[in-house]
Design a protein around this motif. Structure first.
Motif, PDB file in Angstrom:
ATOM      1  N   ILE A   1       3.136   4.327  -1.724  1.00 23.03           N
ATOM      2  CA  ILE A   1       2.756   5.659  -2.805  1.00 23.03           C
ATOM      3  C   ILE A   1       3.758   5.774  -2.941  1.00 23.03           C
ATOM      4  O   ILE A   1       4.829   6.767  -2.420  1.00 23.03           O
ATOM      5  CB  ILE A   1       0.977   6.431  -1.618  1.00 23.03           C
TER       6      ILE A   1
ATOM      7  N   ASN B   1       0.820  -1.325  -0.128  1.00 25.54           N
ATOM      8  CA  ASN B   1      -0.010  -0.210   0.156  1.00 25.54           C
ATOM      9  C   ASN B   1       0.905   1.110  -0.165  1.00 25.54           C
ATOM     10  O   ASN B   1      -0.106   2.580   0.224  1.00 25.54           O
ATOM     11  CB  ASN B   1      -1.114   0.052   1.378  1.00 25.54           C
TER      12      ASN B   1
ATOM     13  N   SER C   1      -1.148   4.545  -5.502  1.00 24.27           N
ATOM     14  CA  SER C   1      -0.272   3.491  -4.093  1.00 24.27           C
ATOM     15  C   SER C   1      -0.107   2.096  -5.603  1.00 24.27           C
ATOM     16  O   SER C   1      -0.992   1.745  -6.309  1.00 24.27           O
ATOM     17  CB  SER C   1      -1.865   3.055  -3.319  1.00 24.27           C
TER      18      SER C   1
END
Length: 337
Positions: free
Chosen positions: A212, A210, A246
């Motif tokens: 980014i 997850n 992400s």
């Protein structure tokens, strides 16, 4: 005449296509003759007569630390695009990273000064930009680099290369530096190129993360480089990022474009901590190449969002949407396989 170093790489090959399509007189360096086929392959994506365009380029075999060959490459050159680099996040590759990225860039800068080059464009990376403690605060060109951070070996050497370019600017060389995010483009499906991500996703990835980071299309990168070199802008750096996404979003969008299943399991931080340690043990005991360093594991879950407003304001530039880039590159990948 224009000199492009690293002409057989992702950015270099697309830049060469743009330059020769604009009828510029171009010379380009390469390290191994077999890599020239990559450039022809990239040209074939966008031209019905790639051989004719390729033959417009004056090629010269030159290692980035081979001074006599580089001196030959600089004859009658007025502008330089320095795209050559070694990309690796393996800690044991630090010495070669320094040799190519820092020492090699110092060589280019010195030759630019000695040959009174009008302008140098250096392709750096967002890896050489500093980071905030606040993950929601956008990172821009003024964000300070912290040498005390746990930076990757690649980031350290790209930052060191930038210092060489800034030294050149202090010695009278007009320069511009571009700091692209993850560059999306076709023709390079192996190694450290982002094209390898498309290959991995197509072959099936079990886990998503997850974190980014910023992404940008290769054609945006070369277009911006060309515009900056044509402009009066000098001694400035620019973050080149179209969107901050992400990794999970990128993986899902790419999987959909490739008509394969996206990864469904999250790689939790604790799992990544175990994974990079196991990777280190395999390297130490079995001699296997590193595939996941401590810094890679950290970046996989880090939220780093980049501000592209400086470039957009200076050039009045609109970036290609990443969804479009993903679809275009996925189509090229599917055609190639």
């Amino acid at each position: 005449m224009i000199l492009v170093t690293g002409g057989t790489g992702l950015v270099g090959s697309h830049l060469l296509f743009k330059l020769v399509s604009n009828n510029e007189h171009v010379r380009a360096t390469f390290r191994r003759e077999k890599t020239l086929a990559r450039v022809k392959h990239v040209f074939s994506y966008f031209s019905d007569n790639p051989e004719a365009l390729f033959n417009k380029i004056e090629w010269i075999e030159a290692e980035i630390n081979d001074i006599p060959k580089l001196q030959e490459a600089f004859i009658d050159i007025t502008n330089v695009y320095h795209c050559a680099a070694f990309v690796s996040f393996e800690p044991d590759k630090y010495r070669i990273l320094r040799k190519v990225n820092i020492k090699g860039t110092a060589n280019i800068v010195n030759l630019c000064i000695a040959n009174r080059i009008k302008k140098l464009c250096y392709v750096s990376s967002i890896a050489a930009i500093g980071h905030h403690n606040n993950p929601e605060k956008l990172i821009d060109e003024k964000t300070a680099w912290n040498p005390e951070d746990d930076n990757s070996v690649y980031a350290i050497t790209k930052y060191g290369a930038e210092l060489e370019v800034w030294r050149g600017s202090q010695e009278g060389l007009d320069t511009v530096i571009v700091n692209p995010g993850i560059i999306l483009g076709g023709g390079f499906w192996k190694g450290g190129s982002s094209g390898n991500l498309f290959k991995q996703i197509y072959n099936g990835m079990r886990y998503f993360v997850n974190g980014i980071t910023g992404y940008v299309d290769v054609w945006d990168v070369v277009s911006i480089m060309y515009q900056l070199m044509q402009s009066s802008i000098k001694n400035e750096s620019f973050i080149l990022v179209s969107e901050n996404l992400s990794f999970k979003t990128f993986q899902t969008k790419t999987a959909n474009a490739l008509n394969v299943k996206p990864p469904l399991k999250e790689a939790k931080p604790w799992l990544l901590q175990i994974a990079w340690r196991l990777d280190w043990l395999q390297f130490k005991i079995l001699g296997k190449r590193r595939s996941l360093s401590k810094q890679n594991a950290k970046s996989a879950i880090s939220i780093t969002k980049y501000d592209n407003s400086k470039l957009k304001n200076v050039l009045n530039f609109e970036f290609k949407p990443i969804n479009k880039s993903i679809n275009e590159v996925s189509k090229l990948y599917l055609n190639d396989i």
